[in-house]
Design an enzyme around this catalytic site. Sequence first.
Site: not given
Ligand code: AMP
Length: 279
Positions: A35, A37, A148, A150, A187
């Site tokens: 959620n 993403h 994000g 985070k 993830s």
């Molecule tokens: P990742 O797939 O982990 O590389 O994340 C892809 C994008 O989703 C990045 O910009 C992250 O910061 C964002 N993201 C990951 N987890 C969250 C979360 N819990 N809330 C908001 N954005 C997130």
Amino acid sequence: MIIKKKIKDLQETVNGFKKNKKSVGFVPTMGALHNGHLFLINTCKRENDICICSIFINPAQFNNKTDFDKYPKTIENDIALLEGAGCDILFLPDTAEMYAENEQLLHYNLGFIETILEGQYRPGHFQGICIIVDKLLAAVLPRLLYLGRKDYQQCMVIQKMMDLKKYEIQLHICDTVREPDGLAMSSRNMRLNTEERKQAVSIIISLKNIQQTLAAVNIEVAKKEAIHYLQQKGFKVDYVEIADTITLQPVIHWDGKQPLIALVAAYINEVRLIDNIAL
Ligand code: AMP
């Protein structure tokens, strides 16, 4: 949803939309979507005519081979989620498409920001991220990029890379989406067993403790207490830091006005989790 696997095909499709005066927003991810993403995708959809998402597990940003090998892969579910969210284009390249054989990789002068926190504990991590995000941005040239909060340091690093490369792309940093108990969605949470998942909430509790006590105790004490708390809960702590929101320079004495952020990275057994909170 249109799925493209080659940069050239992606560019052709995106250029077609741009010719028709459609605005384009972009959400880069490594898949195993949740959620958090989808919040980025929904925000992107609301603010642009066309929403593009990429899924690419970028080997160059992993400094630990086991972490790379064990990174969750749920591509069929990801595609279903993106279709459900109304994403217009998914870019799904393989490694050969993103990295040419014997390619001379660029080096970015990121300066101080890549030497601290994640940069200190994951050498080369931010260079790896910049290489791939730069290639993705060059292909899509969106009006807006969605990241994000985070991964707060990552947001600052990518902004710096975009400044260095003179991209005229606006960065929209979206709030962290959390589980009902407060754990930041990630993830990597899929790798937690039942017991670890229960313990994982301690990360946000330690950050909230800092938020609540900072005015009363000094910064060093607040950090030490958070580390102690996490260790007691079974974590191996990489860092607990309290830093300036913009520069991420660690702050030792707080004037009560400077905007601060508290950041944590800690392992629960094999799984490394990060989170942060504005103070
Ligand atoms: P990742 O797939 O982990 O590389 O994340 C892809 C994008 O989703 C990045 O910009 C992250 O910061 C964002 N993201 C990951 N987890 C969250 C979360 N819990 N809330 C908001 N954005 C997130």
